[in-house]
Design a protein around this motif. Structure first.
Motif, short mmCIF file in Angstrom:
data_model
loop_
_atom_site.label_atom_id
_atom_site.label_comp_id
_atom_site.label_asym_id
_atom_site.label_seq_id
_atom_site.Cartn_x
_atom_site.Cartn_y
_atom_site.Cartn_z
N MET A 22 1.15 6.65 -15.47
CA MET A 22 0.65 6.98 -14.29
C MET A 22 0.16 8.48 -14.20
O MET A 22 -0.57 8.81 -13.28
N GLY A 23 0.45 9.44 -15.16
CA GLY A 23 0.25 10.86 -15.33
C GLY A 23 0.91 11.40 -13.91
O GLY A 23 0.42 12.49 -13.71
N MET A 41 6.40 3.51 -6.13
CA MET A 41 5.48 4.78 -5.99
C MET A 41 4.29 4.44 -5.05
O MET A 41 3.21 5.24 -5.28
N GLY A 42 4.54 3.69 -4.13
CA GLY A 42 3.41 3.74 -3.01
C GLY A 42 2.83 4.61 -2.49
O GLY A 42 1.69 4.66 -1.98
N SER A 48 -1.51 -1.64 -6.49
CA SER A 48 -2.26 -2.52 -7.04
C SER A 48 -3.13 -1.93 -8.28
O SER A 48 -3.10 -2.56 -9.60
N ARG A 49 -3.19 -0.50 -8.16
CA ARG A 49 -3.99 0.28 -9.22
C ARG A 49 -2.99 0.45 -10.36
O ARG A 49 -3.18 0.57 -11.61
N MET A 50 -1.53 0.55 -10.17
CA MET A 50 -0.66 0.86 -10.99
C MET A 50 -0.44 -0.28 -11.88
O MET A 50 -0.65 -0.23 -13.05
N TRP A 51 -0.24 -1.56 -11.35
CA TRP A 51 -0.09 -2.86 -11.98
C TRP A 51 -1.54 -3.05 -12.80
O TRP A 51 -1.42 -3.54 -13.98
N GLU A 52 -2.79 -2.60 -12.33
CA GLU A 52 -3.66 -2.85 -13.15
C GLU A 52 -3.81 -2.06 -14.39
O GLU A 52 -3.86 -2.56 -15.55
#
Length: 142
Positions: A22-23, A41-42, A48-52
């Motif tokens: 995730m940088g 890390m919400g 959802s972006r993390m999982w994508e």
């Protein structure tokens, strides 16, 4: 006695790999505190972006997770005393299941594993769950 052993953040370094993917900068005290106290890390990024992003990386992301330093000794000691079965939950993407299976084949060389979400279905009076999530352990108690 049967021991069910989770993979992610118990014997493989899921969190560190996720942080790097995730940088995120773990040198930043705010980032470090949030990462160490919250799962997913919400507060740092959209989950959802993390999982994508992870799913885009595919099964190699899961396969390349580094073993935690204590993994070999833990695995050896548990197996010397009890029947050990890996019990890990996949993400919603098939690449997770495939990558976890490849990781198990490489590092554990065992056919004693279950990959599925409802860990509490394996609970019985002769079993123990070693997991990084308290909720999973709570549900595992009969």
């Amino acid at each position: 006695m049967r021991v069910f052993l989770d993979l992610d953040d118990v014997i493989v370094d899921w969190l560190d790999t996720c942080v790097k993917t995730m940088g995120l900068n773990m040198e930043n005290p705010l980032v470090r505190e949030l990462v160490e106290t919250t799962w997913g890390m919400g507060d740092l990024l959209d989950e959802s972006r993390m999982w994508e992003i992870i799913h885009t990386e595919g099964e190699d992301w899961w396969f390349n997770l580094a073993p935690l330093p204590w993994f070999p000794k833990l695995w050896e000691n548990l197996n010397a005393r009890w029947n050990v079965c890996i019990l890990t939950s996949p993400s919603s993407h098939a690449s997770s299941l495939a990558g976890k299976k490849r990781w198990i084949d490489k590092y554990l060389k065992t056919r004693e594993f279950l990959i599925g979400k409802p860990k509490e279905y394996c609970a019985n009076l002769n079993s123990v769950l070693i997991d990084d999530r308290q909720r999973n352990c709570d549900l595992f108690h009969l």
